[in-house]
Write a protein that holds these residues in place. Structure first.
Motif, PDB file in Angstrom:
ATOM      1  N   ASN A  55       0.829  -1.211   0.000  1.00  0.00           N
ATOM      2  CA  ASN A  55       0.000   0.000   0.000  1.00  0.00           C
ATOM      3  C   ASN A  55       0.862   1.261   0.000  1.00  0.00           C
ATOM      4  O   ASN A  55       0.532   2.239  -0.679  1.00  0.00           O
ATOM      5  CB  ASN A  55      -0.939   0.009   1.207  1.00  0.00           C
ATOM      6  CG  ASN A  55      -2.128  -0.895   1.018  1.00  0.00           C
ATOM      7  OD1 ASN A  55      -2.359  -1.433  -0.066  1.00  0.00           O
ATOM      8  ND2 ASN A  55      -2.890  -1.083   2.075  1.00  0.00           N
ATOM      9  N   HIS A  59       0.175   3.704  -3.078  1.00  0.00           N
ATOM     10  CA  HIS A  59      -0.726   4.823  -2.795  1.00  0.00           C
ATOM     11  C   HIS A  59      -0.071   6.057  -2.184  1.00  0.00           C
ATOM     12  O   HIS A  59      -0.782   6.991  -1.828  1.00  0.00           O
ATOM     13  CB  HIS A  59      -1.853   4.343  -1.869  1.00  0.00           C
ATOM     14  CG  HIS A  59      -2.622   3.189  -2.417  1.00  0.00           C
ATOM     15  ND1 HIS A  59      -3.400   3.270  -3.555  1.00  0.00           N
ATOM     16  CD2 HIS A  59      -2.731   1.906  -1.986  1.00  0.00           C
ATOM     17  CE1 HIS A  59      -3.950   2.090  -3.793  1.00  0.00           C
ATOM     18  NE2 HIS A  59      -3.562   1.251  -2.858  1.00  0.00           N
ATOM     19  N   PRO A  93      -5.130   5.840   4.240  1.00  0.00           N
ATOM     20  CA  PRO A  93      -5.563   4.442   4.141  1.00  0.00           C
ATOM     21  C   PRO A  93      -6.898   4.240   4.845  1.00  0.00           C
ATOM     22  O   PRO A  93      -7.127   4.785   5.929  1.00  0.00           O
ATOM     23  CB  PRO A  93      -4.455   3.678   4.859  1.00  0.00           C
ATOM     24  CG  PRO A  93      -3.290   4.593   4.888  1.00  0.00           C
ATOM     25  CD  PRO A  93      -3.853   5.977   4.916  1.00  0.00           C
TER      26      PRO A  93
END
Length: 142
Positions: A55, A59, A93
């Motif tokens: 992640n 991201h 997140p």
């Protein structure tokens, strides 16, 4: 040879930074294995760090050229705190509903299922995504 958590008699913390590239996710899993050794929770911790590091690369600015992410492991007798530090990005997140055929969006659901608790601290400049993993006493099965 580095000591593993099994050989330590006190609380110990390890930190390491990684270049923000996909092959480094494997290195982060190896880092976790080096810390935990053959404990029953090693597989869970490796899966969690894999999801959180992926992640970070996908991201956040950690995945941009020259980007980095960090992994911190801190264990007591019954609890492991696993944290991935990233270089921030425009969105925080969060759990999201994944479509049945969608292969992305499931990682944090997996983290939520495998850990006691997880959370996020920070902002668009840099974040730490952390997870708490229950540890069985040394020498005992999970």
């Amino acid at each position: 040879m580095s000591p593993t958590l099994n050989s330590l008699k006190e609380i110990h913390r390890w930190c390491r930074n990684f270049p923000g590239t996909r092959p480094q996710v494997r290195e982060a899993r190896q880092f976790v294995m080096s810390y935990l050794g053959d404990r029953p929770e090693t597989d869970i911790a490796q899966l969690v760090v894999s999801e959180l590091a992926t992640n970070a690369i996908r991201h956040t600015r950690s995945g941009l050229p020259g980007g980095r992410f960090g992994v911190t492991l801190h264990a007591g007798s019954t609890l492991l705190i696993l944290a991935v530090l990233d270089e921030g990005g425009p969105t925080a997140p969060h759990l999201r509903q994944a479509e049945n055929d969608d292969q992305s969006g499931r990682g944090l659901h997996l983290v939520e299922t495998l850990t006691m608790r997880w959370g996020v601290h920070g902002d668009e400049v840099g974040r730490t995504v952390w997870a708490l993993i229950s540890l069985a006493p040394a020498g005992q099965a999970a």
